[in-house]
Design a protein around this motif. Sequence first.
Motif, mmCIF file in Angstrom:
data_model
loop_
_atom_site.group_PDB
_atom_site.id
_atom_site.type_symbol
_atom_site.label_atom_id
_atom_site.label_comp_id
_atom_site.label_asym_id
_atom_site.label_seq_id
_atom_site.Cartn_x
_atom_site.Cartn_y
_atom_site.Cartn_z
ATOM 1 N N TRP A 15 0.859 -1.178 0.000
ATOM 2 C CA TRP A 15 0.000 0.000 0.000
ATOM 3 C C TRP A 15 0.897 1.231 0.000
ATOM 4 O O TRP A 15 2.059 1.176 0.374
ATOM 5 C CB TRP A 15 -0.950 0.008 1.203
ATOM 6 N N ASP A 16 0.335 2.336 -0.416
ATOM 7 C CA ASP A 16 1.047 3.614 -0.449
ATOM 8 C C ASP A 16 0.590 4.417 0.762
ATOM 9 O O ASP A 16 -0.587 4.805 0.855
ATOM 10 C CB ASP A 16 0.729 4.340 -1.756
ATOM 11 N N LYS A 19 -1.177 7.679 0.070
ATOM 12 C CA LYS A 19 -2.552 7.513 -0.395
ATOM 13 C C LYS A 19 -3.480 7.124 0.750
ATOM 14 O O LYS A 19 -4.642 7.522 0.773
ATOM 15 C CB LYS A 19 -2.613 6.479 -1.522
ATOM 16 N N ALA A 22 -4.330 10.194 2.490
ATOM 17 C CA ALA A 22 -5.255 11.001 1.684
ATOM 18 C C ALA A 22 -6.641 10.380 1.602
ATOM 19 O O ALA A 22 -7.555 10.974 1.028
ATOM 20 C CB ALA A 22 -4.681 11.190 0.279
ATOM 21 N N ASP A 24 -7.459 7.435 0.095
ATOM 22 C CA ASP A 24 -7.697 6.696 -1.140
ATOM 23 C C ASP A 24 -8.345 5.347 -0.826
ATOM 24 O O ASP A 24 -7.805 4.569 -0.039
ATOM 25 C CB ASP A 24 -6.377 6.473 -1.872
ATOM 26 N N PRO A 25 -9.514 5.050 -1.421
ATOM 27 C CA PRO A 25 -10.233 3.810 -1.103
ATOM 28 C C PRO A 25 -9.429 2.534 -1.365
ATOM 29 O O PRO A 25 -9.485 1.594 -0.570
ATOM 30 C CB PRO A 25 -11.478 3.863 -1.999
ATOM 31 N N GLU A 26 -8.671 2.491 -2.463
ATOM 32 C CA GLU A 26 -7.887 1.290 -2.765
ATOM 33 C C GLU A 26 -6.757 1.090 -1.752
ATOM 34 O O GLU A 26 -6.486 -0.028 -1.326
ATOM 35 C CB GLU A 26 -7.329 1.349 -4.187
ATOM 36 N N ALA A 27 -6.098 2.177 -1.385
ATOM 37 C CA ALA A 27 -5.016 2.085 -0.402
ATOM 38 C C ALA A 27 -5.574 1.667 0.957
ATOM 39 O O ALA A 27 -4.981 0.832 1.654
ATOM 40 C CB ALA A 27 -4.283 3.418 -0.299
#
Length: 121
Positions: A15-16, A19, A22, A24-27
Amino acid sequence: MLRVMSRRGDDRVTWDEQKVLAGDPEALAAVREAERIFAQERARGATAFRVEPGKPAQRIDQFDATAEQIIMFRALSVDELDLRNSNDSGLGDHRHRDGSYCLADHSAIFAGLVAGRAASF
């Protein structure tokens, strides 16, 4: 990154962190999946280490999404390895019982963690 050394080899979830911060749903989903796997592997008896370049590995009991890398190991039983296909020591490159071929020397990886040399993996 979460790395789980298992009879299948080296499984990874990445994962980032920026992100994640921030929103981010995917992260965020990747972190939740890593947390789930971490809890599952700890329940199965795995040991976890937080690994950072230039620092000794640190054993952890709680998931840390800010860790650059978490490596988890679980002791493999003899039944999980097909040692007939390994080198003389039973370590190093070997074939797992499920047929997958593994180049990892699990004991050497663990020893490297303990000595703080895991950043190169």
